[in-house]
Motif scaffolding. Structure first.
Motif, PDB file in Angstrom:
ATOM      1  N   THR A  29       3.984  -6.183 -19.725  1.00 59.00           N
ATOM      2  CA  THR A  29       4.214  -5.926 -21.267  1.00 59.00           C
ATOM      3  C   THR A  29       3.534  -7.757 -21.704  1.00 59.00           C
ATOM      4  N   THR A  30       3.970  -8.656 -21.120  1.00 53.83           N
ATOM      5  CA  THR A  30       3.058 -10.079 -21.842  1.00 53.83           C
ATOM      6  C   THR A  30       2.393 -10.164 -21.277  1.00 53.83           C
ATOM      7  N   TYR A  31       2.025  -9.407 -20.361  1.00 51.88           N
ATOM      8  CA  TYR A  31       0.197 -10.306 -19.485  1.00 51.88           C
ATOM      9  C   TYR A  31      -0.668  -9.659 -20.426  1.00 51.88           C
ATOM     10  N   THR A  32      -2.165 -11.424 -19.764  1.00 52.93           N
ATOM     11  CA  THR A  32      -3.245 -10.615 -20.598  1.00 52.93           C
ATOM     12  C   THR A  32      -4.007  -9.572 -18.756  1.00 52.93           C
ATOM     13  N   MET A  33      -4.668  -9.419 -20.126  1.00 53.07           N
ATOM     14  CA  MET A  33      -5.235  -7.448 -18.631  1.00 53.07           C
ATOM     15  C   MET A  33      -6.135  -8.316 -19.081  1.00 53.07           C
ATOM     16  N   GLY A  34      -7.416  -7.819 -18.180  1.00 48.64           N
ATOM     17  CA  GLY A  34      -8.885  -7.388 -18.165  1.00 48.64           C
ATOM     18  C   GLY A  34      -9.832  -6.640 -17.119  1.00 48.64           C
ATOM     19  N   TRP A  35     -10.412  -6.617 -17.520  1.00 51.73           N
ATOM     20  CA  TRP A  35     -11.510  -6.070 -16.453  1.00 51.73           C
ATOM     21  C   TRP A  35     -12.607  -7.146 -16.040  1.00 51.73           C
ATOM     22  N   LEU A  84     -24.227   3.671 -21.105  1.00 51.84           N
ATOM     23  CA  LEU A  84     -23.708   3.427 -19.455  1.00 51.84           C
ATOM     24  C   LEU A  84     -25.716   3.120 -19.358  1.00 51.84           C
ATOM     25  N   LYS A  85     -25.706   1.664 -18.803  1.00 51.17           N
ATOM     26  CA  LYS A  85     -27.249   1.803 -18.044  1.00 51.17           C
ATOM     27  C   LYS A  85     -27.088   1.350 -17.147  1.00 51.17           C
ATOM     28  N   PRO A  86     -28.073   1.297 -16.447  1.00 50.11           N
ATOM     29  CA  PRO A  86     -28.372   1.058 -14.983  1.00 50.11           C
ATOM     30  C   PRO A  86     -27.621  -0.165 -14.444  1.00 50.11           C
ATOM     31  N   GLU A  87     -27.341  -1.249 -15.369  1.00 52.09           N
ATOM     32  CA  GLU A  87     -27.506  -2.386 -14.582  1.00 52.09           C
ATOM     33  C   GLU A  87     -26.167  -2.722 -15.009  1.00 52.09           C
ATOM     34  N   ASP A  88     -25.240  -2.027 -15.375  1.00 57.64           N
ATOM     35  CA  ASP A  88     -23.799  -1.737 -15.959  1.00 57.64           C
ATOM     36  C   ASP A  88     -23.223  -1.299 -13.682  1.00 57.64           C
ATOM     37  N   THR A  89     -24.229  -1.045 -13.126  1.00 57.10           N
ATOM     38  CA  THR A  89     -23.658  -0.883 -12.571  1.00 57.10           C
ATOM     39  C   THR A  89     -22.423  -2.148 -10.980  1.00 57.10           C
ATOM     40  N   ALA A  90     -21.634  -1.713 -11.057  1.00 56.92           N
ATOM     41  CA  ALA A  90     -21.164  -2.961 -10.045  1.00 56.92           C
ATOM     42  C   ALA A  90     -20.280  -1.806  -9.872  1.00 56.92           C
ATOM     43  N   VAL A  91     -19.485  -2.851  -9.257  1.00 55.79           N
ATOM     44  CA  VAL A  91     -17.558  -3.202  -8.397  1.00 55.79           C
ATOM     45  C   VAL A  91     -16.914  -3.295  -9.548  1.00 55.79           C
ATOM     46  N   TYR A  92     -15.909  -2.480 -10.531  1.00 57.67           N
ATOM     47  CA  TYR A  92     -15.393  -2.893 -11.832  1.00 57.67           C
ATOM     48  C   TYR A  92     -14.033  -3.435 -10.568  1.00 57.67           C
ATOM     49  N   TYR A  93     -13.259  -4.929 -11.376  1.00 51.86           N
ATOM     50  CA  TYR A  93     -11.543  -5.287 -11.155  1.00 51.86           C
ATOM     51  C   TYR A  93     -10.448  -5.334 -12.222  1.00 51.86           C
ATOM     52  N   CYS A  94     -10.377  -4.814 -11.613  1.00 51.84           N
ATOM     53  CA  CYS A  94      -9.063  -4.701 -13.755  1.00 51.84           C
ATOM     54  C   CYS A  94      -8.151  -6.071 -12.998  1.00 51.84           C
ATOM     55  N   VAL A  95      -7.801  -6.674 -13.831  1.00 54.63           N
ATOM     56  CA  VAL A  95      -7.277  -8.465 -13.330  1.00 54.63           C
ATOM     57  C   VAL A  95      -6.268  -8.560 -14.425  1.00 54.63           C
ATOM     58  N   ALA A  96      -5.025  -9.095 -14.191  1.00 50.92           N
ATOM     59  CA  ALA A  96      -3.696  -9.507 -15.327  1.00 50.92           C
ATOM     60  C   ALA A  96      -3.432 -11.340 -14.869  1.00 50.92           C
ATOM     61  N   ARG A  97      -2.902 -11.822 -16.012  1.00 54.14           N
ATOM     62  CA  ARG A  97      -2.478 -13.090 -16.284  1.00 54.14           C
ATOM     63  C   ARG A  97      -1.500 -13.317 -16.794  1.00 54.14           C
ATOM     64  N   ALA A  98      -0.519 -14.161 -16.476  1.00 56.33           N
ATOM     65  CA  ALA A  98       0.342 -14.546 -17.145  1.00 56.33           C
ATOM     66  C   ALA A  98      -0.014 -15.671 -17.887  1.00 56.33           C
ATOM     67  N   SER A  99      -0.327 -15.443 -18.589  1.00 56.22           N
ATOM     68  CA  SER A  99      -1.061 -15.858 -19.723  1.00 56.22           C
ATOM     69  C   SER A  99      -0.873 -15.310 -21.217  1.00 56.22           C
ATOM     70  N   ARG A 100      -1.042 -15.726 -22.715  1.00 60.31           N
ATOM     71  CA  ARG A 100      -0.556 -15.138 -24.002  1.00 60.31           C
ATOM     72  C   ARG A 100      -2.785 -15.262 -24.494  1.00 60.31           C
ATOM     73  N   ARG A 101      -3.668 -16.149 -22.877  1.00 59.48           N
ATOM     74  CA  ARG A 101      -4.955 -15.780 -23.932  1.00 59.48           C
ATOM     75  C   ARG A 101      -5.608 -15.890 -22.532  1.00 59.48           C
ATOM     76  N   ILE A 102      -6.786 -14.925 -23.599  1.00 52.14           N
ATOM     77  CA  ILE A 102      -7.834 -14.218 -22.273  1.00 52.14           C
ATOM     78  C   ILE A 102      -8.424 -15.860 -21.723  1.00 52.14           C
ATOM     79  N   ALA A 103      -8.886 -15.197 -20.398  1.00 55.85           N
ATOM     80  CA  ALA A 103      -9.325 -15.910 -19.911  1.00 55.85           C
ATOM     81  C   ALA A 103     -11.150 -15.485 -19.617  1.00 55.85           C
ATOM     82  N   TYR A 104     -11.981 -16.235 -19.158  1.00 58.95           N
ATOM     83  CA  TYR A 104     -13.719 -15.760 -18.611  1.00 58.95           C
ATOM     84  C   TYR A 104     -13.543 -15.836 -17.471  1.00 58.95           C
ATOM     85  N   VAL A 105     -12.877 -16.862 -16.804  1.00 56.35           N
ATOM     86  CA  VAL A 105     -13.515 -17.554 -15.457  1.00 56.35           C
ATOM     87  C   VAL A 105     -12.825 -16.534 -14.309  1.00 56.35           C
ATOM     88  N   ASP A 106     -13.072 -16.009 -13.709  1.00 58.33           N
ATOM     89  CA  ASP A 106     -12.123 -15.282 -12.402  1.00 58.33           C
ATOM     90  C   ASP A 106     -11.128 -16.345 -11.862  1.00 58.33           C
TER      91      ASP A 106
END
Length: 122
Positions: A29-35, A84-106
């Motif tokens: 609940t308190t984590y930032t999540m993303g893809w 969706l575009k062909p360039e969206d083709t990829a493996v998509y990963y969901c992620v979470a971090r113990a912070s209230r801020r979005i991060a842009y590096v894996d």
């Protein structure tokens, strides 16, 4: 602690998919999540993020087409992908971090799902 992604598949260009990511083992609940996503031969890249308070951000390449959301009562996040575009083709990963801020590096994310394949045909 696990993140379980689902919803990937094969779709034609212009189509839509919705990815889901269910968290278990603790509450996020308190984590930032993303893809993130990784296409063959390319580096993994940020796609979208959402804070516990519902603030969002997106990669420029998906703005206006993808929408990230979360249901804190279910410890689940979603990624609605439209036009969706062909360039969206990829493996998509969901992620979470113990912070209230979005991060842009894996490496700033503490938890990773197993990945789900999205393939967009032209």
């Amino acid at each position: 602690v696990q993140l379980q992604a689902s919803g990937g598949g094969l779709v034609q260009a212009g189509g839509s998919l919705r990815l889901s990511c269910a968290a278990s083992g603790r509450t996020f609940t308190t984590y930032t999540m993303g893809w993130f996503r990784q296409a063959p031969g390319k580096q993994r890249e940020f796609v979208a993020g959402i804070t516990s308070g519902g603030s969002t951000d997106y990669a420029d390449s998906v703005k206006g087409r993808f929408t990230i959301s979360r249901d804190n009562t279910r410890d689940t996040e979603y990624l609605q992908m439209n036009s969706l575009k062909p360039e969206d083709t990829a493996v998509y990963y969901c992620v979470a971090r113990a912070s209230r801020r979005i991060a842009y590096v894996d490496y700033h994310y503490d938890y990773w799902g197993q990945g789900t394949q999205v393939t967009v045909s032209s």
